[in-house]
Design an enzyme around this catalytic site. Structure first.
Site, short mmCIF file in Angstrom:
data_model
loop_
_atom_site.label_atom_id
_atom_site.label_comp_id
_atom_site.label_asym_id
_atom_site.label_seq_id
_atom_site.Cartn_x
_atom_site.Cartn_y
_atom_site.Cartn_z
N GLU A 1 35.05 40.36 27.75
CA GLU A 1 34.58 41.43 28.63
C GLU A 1 33.92 42.57 27.87
OE1 GLU A 1 38.09 44.58 29.50
OE2 GLU A 1 38.29 42.69 30.58
N GLU B 1 33.23 30.29 48.16
CA GLU B 1 33.68 30.07 49.54
C GLU B 1 32.58 30.21 50.59
OE1 GLU B 1 37.10 32.54 50.14
OE2 GLU B 1 38.41 31.20 49.00
#
Length: 294
Positions: A109, A78
């Site tokens: 992960e 963004e």
């Protein structure tokens, strides 16, 4: 672990009235946001340390796994459309790669060495900033990224909801949001995730303000890629330059959609001079408009 504990406050929540469940979740979210108030000094320090690095060509690199990784990806993506921050200066690393933006990848992960490898591929330097996010503060992948960044001398910022965790202990700047146990035990997409997003909003937006990518509270470096944003750009130019929307649109078209350039052009009525003044003032629109150059 702070984020995995079960809270007696939410015992038998599956038997509660729907309205009570909703009110309890809202209360927990508000408390998560309130916990960030205690981080203002640390965030102030983070901004002051990040600014000179970014002004000298440094990058912002976000890293995380699962929800935290998706938060990292969102924040990274963004900065360009909102502030024209260069795409190659805002990157993200997520455990399992881009595939995990929409689906879970088993054991991704847990791979510390992959985090190290992914970070090394970016060739980190002392100019770079790594923002590493993990609610538990113990996610192996994210720790791998963090440790590689530390070895390269990069500025590392850890965001976690678990005190005394490896992520916070090893980060140069520690942002501990004390969100506590979740409404649904261990579901850190909730309170911890909300706190992460608010912290990222505060940090990146303040950085962009300090990097001259806003004027007043206007988004003057937005990238207008659709009709809505084109209209927004015109309203911004109109508001800053005190001209009607038709004139604002004409100036934007002449200036290839660049809001700041359009505002300076409207003051001087000379495109080349407007470009020169923007460069001279390092893109600081306020200085450009306050300038008395004829």
């Amino acid at each position: 672990m702070d984020t995995e504990n079960k809270s007696d406050k939410y015992n038998k929540i599956d038997l509660w009235e729907t309205k009570d469940i909703l009110e309890s979740i809202l209360e927990s979210q508000l408390n998560a946001v309130a916990s960030i108030k205690k981080l203002i000094e640390e965030l102030n320090t983070a901004v002051s340390k990040c600014l000179p690095l970014l002004e000298n060509g440094g990058r912002i690199i976000f890293a995380g796994a699962g929800t935290s990784g998706r938060m990292a990806a969102q924040e990274s993506s963004e900065l360009y459309p909102t502030f024209s921050w260069p795409k190659n200066k805002s990157l993200f690393l997520i455990a399992g790669g881009h595939k995990t933006l929409t689906e879970a990848v088993e054991n991704a992960e847990d791979n510390l060495s992959q985090g190290e490898l992914d970070a090394k591929k970016l060739k980190p330097t002392q100019k770079d900033i790594f923002i590493c996010i993990a609610a538990s503060g113990r996610t192996p992948y994210t720790l791998g990224v963090l440790r590689t960044a530390n070895l390269a001398g990069s500025l590392t910022i850890g965001i976690s909801s678990s005190s005394n965790s490896p992520l916070l202990n090893e980060s140069k700047i520690k942002l501990f949001s004390n969100t506590g146990a979740e409404v649904i035990a261990g579901s850190t997409r909730m309170k911890a995730g909300t706190a992460q997003k608010v912290i990222l909003n505060m940090l990146t937006t303040t950085l962009m303000i300090r990097l001259n990518r806003t004027y007043d509270s206007y988004m003057v470096d937005l990238v207008a890629t659709n009709e809505k944003l084109n209209k927004r750009a015109a309203y911004i130019v109109s508001g800053i330059s005190n001209v009607n929307l038709e004139t604002a649109h004409e100036a934007l078209n002449f200036c290839q959609g660049k809001v700041k350039l359009a505002c300076v052009y409207l003051k001087y009525q000379d495109l080349k001079k407007a470009e020169e003044i923007l460069i001279e003032n390092n893109g600081n629109l306020r200085l450009c408009l306050d300038s008395n150059k004829s």
